[in-house]
Scaffold this motif. Structure first.
Motif, mmCIF file in Angstrom:
data_model
loop_
_atom_site.group_PDB
_atom_site.id
_atom_site.type_symbol
_atom_site.label_atom_id
_atom_site.label_comp_id
_atom_site.label_asym_id
_atom_site.label_seq_id
_atom_site.Cartn_x
_atom_site.Cartn_y
_atom_site.Cartn_z
ATOM 1 N N MET A 61 -0.405 6.967 4.428
ATOM 2 C CA MET A 61 -1.465 6.623 3.889
ATOM 3 C C MET A 61 -2.549 7.077 4.900
ATOM 4 N N SER A 62 -3.938 7.349 3.976
ATOM 5 C CA SER A 62 -4.974 7.612 4.792
ATOM 6 C C SER A 62 -6.144 7.169 4.229
ATOM 7 N N ARG B 192 -5.917 7.173 0.315
ATOM 8 C CA ARG B 192 -4.924 8.323 -0.148
ATOM 9 C C ARG B 192 -3.450 7.753 0.255
ATOM 10 N N TRP B 193 -2.489 7.909 -0.680
ATOM 11 C CA TRP B 193 -1.078 7.667 -0.455
ATOM 12 C C TRP B 193 -0.115 8.556 -1.384
ATOM 13 N N ARG B 194 0.977 8.665 -0.785
ATOM 14 C CA ARG B 194 2.301 9.293 -1.699
ATOM 15 C C ARG B 194 3.150 8.243 -1.975
ATOM 16 N N ASN C 269 6.109 13.484 -8.706
ATOM 17 C CA ASN C 269 5.312 14.415 -9.321
ATOM 18 C C ASN C 269 6.193 15.380 -10.332
ATOM 19 N N PRO C 270 6.016 15.114 -11.639
ATOM 20 C CA PRO C 270 7.412 16.122 -12.191
ATOM 21 C C PRO C 270 6.989 17.546 -12.115
ATOM 22 N N LEU D 274 6.692 13.839 -3.766
ATOM 23 C CA LEU D 274 6.312 12.515 -4.110
ATOM 24 C C LEU D 274 4.716 12.529 -4.492
ATOM 25 N N ALA D 275 4.475 11.836 -5.456
ATOM 26 C CA ALA D 275 3.096 12.012 -6.216
ATOM 27 C C ALA D 275 1.751 11.162 -5.151
ATOM 28 N N GLN D 276 0.684 12.168 -5.309
ATOM 29 C CA GLN D 276 -0.240 11.676 -4.749
ATOM 30 C C GLN D 276 -1.156 10.499 -5.357
ATOM 31 N N HIS D 277 -1.663 9.510 -4.663
ATOM 32 C CA HIS D 277 -2.524 8.392 -5.083
ATOM 33 C C HIS D 277 -3.915 8.378 -4.671
ATOM 34 N N LYS D 278 -5.038 7.973 -5.576
ATOM 35 C CA LYS D 278 -6.013 7.760 -4.685
ATOM 36 C C LYS D 278 -6.501 6.575 -5.357
#
Length: 366
Positions: free
Chosen positions: A1-2, A29-31, A36-37, A42-46
């Motif tokens: 996470m950042s 931001r975190w994964r 992610n298909p 790992l999918a990235q989220h914001k």
């Protein structure tokens, strides 16, 4: 996470423009944990924020959780401000007015305890704070409840050890809200200047709607004997109510065969527009005057919102309804609100309850 500053490196003029528009500045931001298909990673989220307090608090907590050597010291370093930030961030999907109210009450809590580490605060200190002279008891109660909810979340997430607010309450002095009996309400309905006014009084007094909820009803909200109330202060306020048989015919007649999108209560003076905000109060004044002209015991004047209190009083003290059902009918966010405001009207004593239970205890004849 950042956590990232989206304004970093921008010209001063652009920063001033964004500040004037109250644009979001910080992004967390975190994964994960989902995949992610497309990439198989790992999918990235914001998630964006106007200030860096909330994302930084979440970042700090994530760092503590991920660091084994920090596990033993978390409870001795977590501040009340951090707990409040985490709790409010987790409740960000609620109604805007609810979020605004919680943010205000959280700011009051922060003024006293925000930068304090929870482990340095004891129950007595919080109890003294909760019993201060100002503000009103209802506000102090909300602030204590918010603090308690934030701490309980911290306990659940193993960030703090114990809930130091356990058992603390803010006593609310009961303020009697004026209301009518069912007999008085019927007298006012009978004295209404028009069928339109009488139907409006029935909806407010026998269904318990807020004045604005009545004003914003559409023809399509009435389906069969069900009325859907959409305009309200909370999600719980969006509800579908069974219409009493005594009220339904006048509502059906009012709706007629008009399009579903039409206002149910159309202004008598401005065709095509919903009835104005002050109309119900003026109509009530006329009706009360008419009713009192033929009465020995005059009916006191109530506002349109007083009819909502009248519904609660009739439902609890005359009809013997339970608090949970009345709370749902009123569209309160929590049953505790109904209990605080109308609990004294509920049937008192255990005798009625035990009499009902006794009916199930008697053996049925063979």
């Amino acid at each position: 996470m950042s956590v990232h500053d989206l304004w970093d490196g921008l010209p001063k003029a652009e920063i001033a423009r964004r500040r004037q528009k109250n644009a979001v500045r910080w992004q967390r931001r975190w994964r994960g944990p989902d995949i992610n298909p497309t990439t198989g990673r790992l999918a990235q989220h914001k998630q964006s924020y106007s200030d860096n307090q909330k994302p930084q608090a979440l970042l700090d907590e994530a760092a503590q959780i991920q660091s084994p050597h920090q596990q033993g010291t978390r409870s001795s370093s977590v501040t009340v401000g951090t707990l409040l930030d985490r709790h409010l961030a987790a409740k960000a999907d609620r109604a805007p007015k609810t979020i605004e109210a919680d943010e205000y009450h959280a700011s009051v809590v922060r003024d006293t305890f925000g930068d304090r580490v929870l482990s340095t605060i004891d129950a007595t200190e919080i109890e003294i704070w909760s019993q201060r002279a100002e503000p009103a008891a209802s506000s102090r109660k909300k602030q204590l409840e918010l603090l308690r909810a934030a701490i309980k979340r911290g306990v659940r997430d193993n960030l703090v050890g114990v809930d130091v607010t356990e058992g603390l309450v803010v006593s609310l002095r009961h303020t009697e809200r004026p209301y009518w009996s069912s007999q008085e309400l019927r007298a006012v309905v009978d004295a209404a200047s028009s069928d339109f006014d009488a139907t409006m009084f029935r909806v407010l007094g026998f269904l318990g709607l807020r004045e604005n909820e009545m004003r914003t009803l559409r023809v399509g909200d009435l389906v069969g004997n069900q009325l859907t109330v959409r305009d309200s202060k909370t999600r719980a306020g969006i509800r579908t109510l069974p219409v009493p048989a005594s009220v339904l015919p006048s509502l059906v007649e009012l709706a007629g065969s008009r399009p579903k999108a039409d206002w149910l209560f159309v202004s008598p003076r401005r065709p095509g527009n919903a009835v104005s905000k002050g109309y119900a109060n003026a109509a009530l004044t006329r009706a009360v005057g008419g009713a009192n002209a033929i009465r020995i015991d005059p009916i006191r004047r109530l506002s349109a919102h007083g009819l909502r209190h009248t519904f609660a009083a009739i439902a609890l003290s005359e009809a013997g309804g339970n608090l949970l059902s009345v709370s749902r009918a009123l569209g309160h966010a929590r049953p505790s609100i109904t209990l605080d405001r109308y609990g004294h009207l509920a049937p008192a004593g255990l005798e009625p309850l035990m009499a009902l239970v006794d009916a199930f205890a008697v053996p049925k004849a063979a």
